[in-house]
Design a protein around this motif. Structure first.
Motif, mmCIF file in Angstrom:
data_model
loop_
_atom_site.group_PDB
_atom_site.id
_atom_site.type_symbol
_atom_site.label_atom_id
_atom_site.label_comp_id
_atom_site.label_asym_id
_atom_site.label_seq_id
_atom_site.Cartn_x
_atom_site.Cartn_y
_atom_site.Cartn_z
ATOM 1 N N VAL A 67 0.838 -1.204 0.000
ATOM 2 C CA VAL A 67 0.000 0.000 0.000
ATOM 3 C C VAL A 67 0.869 1.248 0.000
ATOM 4 C CG1 VAL A 67 -1.604 1.328 1.390
ATOM 5 C CG2 VAL A 67 -2.002 -1.072 1.007
ATOM 6 N N SER A 68 1.960 1.192 0.773
ATOM 7 C CA SER A 68 2.821 2.360 0.845
ATOM 8 C C SER A 68 3.490 2.640 -0.494
ATOM 9 C CB SER A 68 3.858 2.132 1.930
ATOM 10 O OG SER A 68 4.802 3.138 1.917
ATOM 11 N N LEU A 69 3.866 1.590 -1.218
ATOM 12 C CA LEU A 69 4.490 1.784 -2.535
ATOM 13 C C LEU A 69 3.510 2.418 -3.511
ATOM 14 C CD1 LEU A 69 6.491 -1.522 -3.033
ATOM 15 C CD2 LEU A 69 7.416 0.778 -2.844
ATOM 16 N N ILE A 78 -11.174 5.477 -4.034
ATOM 17 C CA ILE A 78 -11.296 4.023 -4.082
ATOM 18 C C ILE A 78 -10.302 3.334 -3.153
ATOM 19 C CG2 ILE A 78 -12.193 4.003 -6.439
ATOM 20 C CD1 ILE A 78 -9.303 2.900 -7.159
ATOM 21 N N ARG A 79 -9.749 4.088 -2.199
ATOM 22 C CA ARG A 79 -8.666 3.491 -1.429
ATOM 23 C C ARG A 79 -9.125 2.335 -0.552
ATOM 24 N NH1 ARG A 79 -10.475 7.597 1.532
ATOM 25 N NH2 ARG A 79 -10.435 7.365 3.787
ATOM 26 N N ILE A 80 -10.362 2.376 -0.061
ATOM 27 C CA ILE A 80 -10.814 1.297 0.826
ATOM 28 C C ILE A 80 -10.857 -0.026 0.056
ATOM 29 C CG2 ILE A 80 -12.711 0.479 2.250
ATOM 30 C CD1 ILE A 80 -11.779 2.808 3.581
ATOM 31 N N ILE A 81 -11.451 0.016 -1.131
ATOM 32 C CA ILE A 81 -11.534 -1.193 -1.941
ATOM 33 C C ILE A 81 -10.127 -1.680 -2.275
ATOM 34 C CG2 ILE A 81 -12.311 -2.139 -4.139
ATOM 35 C CD1 ILE A 81 -14.749 -1.387 -3.005
ATOM 36 N N PHE A 82 -9.258 -0.723 -2.616
ATOM 37 C CA PHE A 82 -7.881 -1.084 -2.963
ATOM 38 C C PHE A 82 -7.183 -1.757 -1.790
ATOM 39 C CE2 PHE A 82 -3.600 0.779 -2.292
ATOM 40 C CZ PHE A 82 -2.902 -0.019 -3.165
ATOM 41 N N GLN A 83 -7.355 -1.191 -0.592
ATOM 42 C CA GLN A 83 -6.727 -1.804 0.578
ATOM 43 C C GLN A 83 -7.290 -3.197 0.831
ATOM 44 O OE1 GLN A 83 -7.662 1.126 3.474
ATOM 45 N NE2 GLN A 83 -6.160 2.581 2.723
ATOM 46 N N GLY A 124 -6.711 -0.617 9.850
ATOM 47 C CA GLY A 124 -6.362 0.574 10.616
ATOM 48 C C GLY A 124 -4.963 1.062 10.289
ATOM 49 N N ARG A 125 -3.989 0.156 10.259
ATOM 50 C CA ARG A 125 -2.607 0.564 9.976
ATOM 51 C C ARG A 125 -2.447 1.020 8.539
ATOM 52 N NH1 ARG A 125 -1.620 2.582 14.072
ATOM 53 N NH2 ARG A 125 0.362 3.203 13.173
ATOM 54 N N ILE B 122 -19.616 -1.185 8.651
ATOM 55 C CA ILE B 122 -20.053 -2.575 8.739
ATOM 56 C C ILE B 122 -19.285 -3.454 7.766
ATOM 57 C CG2 ILE B 122 -22.020 -4.045 8.240
ATOM 58 C CD1 ILE B 122 -23.739 -2.056 9.546
ATOM 59 N N ALA B 123 -18.840 -2.860 6.651
ATOM 60 C CA ALA B 123 -18.113 -3.653 5.654
ATOM 61 C C ALA B 123 -16.922 -4.357 6.265
ATOM 62 C CB ALA B 123 -17.673 -2.766 4.500
#
Lengths: 218, 205
Positions: A67-69, A78-83, A124-125, B122-123
């Motif tokens: 993720v850092s790279l 879209i970062r949540i999906i990506f993570q 979280g991290r 919730i996801a």
């Protein structure tokens, strides 16, 4: 980050702090209250706890680096999906490796390997640290947090197995010591799920009475 | 019908998500300060679980399981895609949560604003993914059973979070040892509640 020219040494005090802090004063389980879900369910025996700890170390440190790279190329929307995709990919790898080389343990861990995906420590991290920092620091941060998670897991697993079944890693310690002849009996209660919660509660109690800064103000 | 009631009772009381498997602990601990918000979160979890478990059931049985693709053509009968299940499930859950969020925002703005941040969170609630993974492991035979299991697990979570929130509201007035205040005592209470819930073990309808 400042734009100073000289390169920071790999193990500068700042980086070591990233590694050390989550082990104690900023522990993910006892202080940040993250990742409790899987921490408790796998700790009835020491062996699955150790395997779980190692899996989380691998998943968290590697996905932190990935993720850092890529942090500058991913649009924030879209970062949540990506993570999630990065984490899920790492977890699938770990799951396949466990199934191939440690099938017994992977059966014991059952759904909890898959649940590393939704382990709040990892999300979280990634969100709080890896999205804003360089790969090496993210690696240290991931390693530190996963280790902080891991040692709690191992301590809980040790006490539950030792007091609950009188063994350590399946080796019958209590029997070897011969305490059964003195009338000692295993406390079967320790194996049951609720005792994991109470054990963690006691760890929190001990930690907070030693380090008074952590006590809730309310 | 009897079977469905049995699954429901099992998933609410005996295999309670929180007390027997510790799933959804993060939000359980973080959002249980007042009864009102915790009931809101609990209802959202019930809602999402009731939708995602049957959807994932269909995906698992008609796409991913060994031999699941046989309905497409005979030659696909040997394909086993179950290693993809984590990614598929989490994608379904994330998109379902998004969908539910949009539907609620459109048709019931009041509920939407009262759920607030909990809905997207919730996801990543372990209870949701856990519901789907347990659904696979326990091999429910039809979609009805899977739906009842999802609904029951959600109700179990609602029960647990509403209970702990009520206790935490009361415990503010008691004299808890300082290092145990907040997180520590919540853990221990949850453990005691778990022991109480274990008395349901062995109930079969």
């Amino acid at each position: 980050m400042s734009n100073k020219k000289e390169r920071e040494p790999l193990f500068s005090s700042k980086n070591l702090k990233l590694l050390r802090e989550p082990l104690g004063a900023n522990n993910p389980i006892t202080v940040q209250v993250l990742g409790i879900c899987s921490a408790l369910a796998v700790t009835a025996k020491l062996k699955p706890s150790v395997v779980m700890a190692i899996s989380v170390v691998v998943v968290l440190s590697v996905s932190n680096v990935i993720v850092s790279l890529l942090r500058k190329t991913v649009p924030p929307r879209i970062r949540i999906i990506f993570q999630l995709v990065v984490i899920a990919m790492m977890v699938v790898l770990v799951d396949q490796v466990l199934k191939a080389f440690a099938f017994e343990v992977s059966k014991q861990l059952s759904v909890f390997v898959g649940l590393i995906i939704t382990n709040c420590i990892i999300m979280g991290r990634l969100e709080a640290f890896a999205m804003a920092n360089k790969p090496w620091e993210s690696f240290m941060d991931g390693l530190g947090n996963a280790a902080g998670y891991g040692w709690i897991l191992i301590v809980v697993g040790f006490f539950r197995e030792f007091l609950g079944s009188g063994t350590i890693f399946g080796y019958p310690v209590m029997e070897t010591l011969g305490v059964y002849e003195l009338g000692y009996e295993d406390n079967g209660f320790m194996i049951l799920p609720p005792m994991a919660l109470i054990t963690v509660g006691i760890i929190i109690w001990v930690q907070r009475s030693r380090n008074r800064d952590l006590i809730d103000k309310s | 019908m009897e079977n469905l009631i049995n699954i429901f009772v099992r998933s609410v009381f005996i295999d309670n998500m929180v007390f027997a498997y510790f799933l959804g602990m993060c939000s359980y601990l973080a959002v249980s300060k007042t009864v009102k918000t915790s009931v809101g979160l609990g209802l959202a979890v019930v809602f999402v679980l009731t939708i995602t478990v049957p959807v994932n059931y269909l995906i698992h049985n008609y796409l991913l399981k060994e031999g699941a693709l046989a309905w497409l053509s005979e030659s696909f009968a040997g394909i086993n895609l179950s290693f993809l299940s984590f990614i598929m499930f989490i994608a379904v859950i994330a998109s379902m949560v998004q969908l539910v969020e949009m539907v609620i925002e459109k048709f019931s703005p009041a509920l939407y604003s009262s759920l607030g941040i909990f809905l997207p969170l919730i996801a990543v609630n372990c209870a949701i993914l856990g519901g789907s993974l347990f659904m696979v492991e326990r091999e429910y035979i039809n979609i009805g059973e899977a739906t009842v299991f999802g609904f029951g697990s959600g109700v179990g979570f609602l029960l647990a979070i509403a209970g702990i929130a009520a206790i935490r509201e009361k415990i503010q007035y008691s004299n808890v040892p300082a290092p145990l205040r907040g997180l520590g005592i919540t853990f221990i209470i949850t453990g005691l509640m778990g022991i109480a819930f274990m008395s349901f073990m062995g109930i079969k309808l």
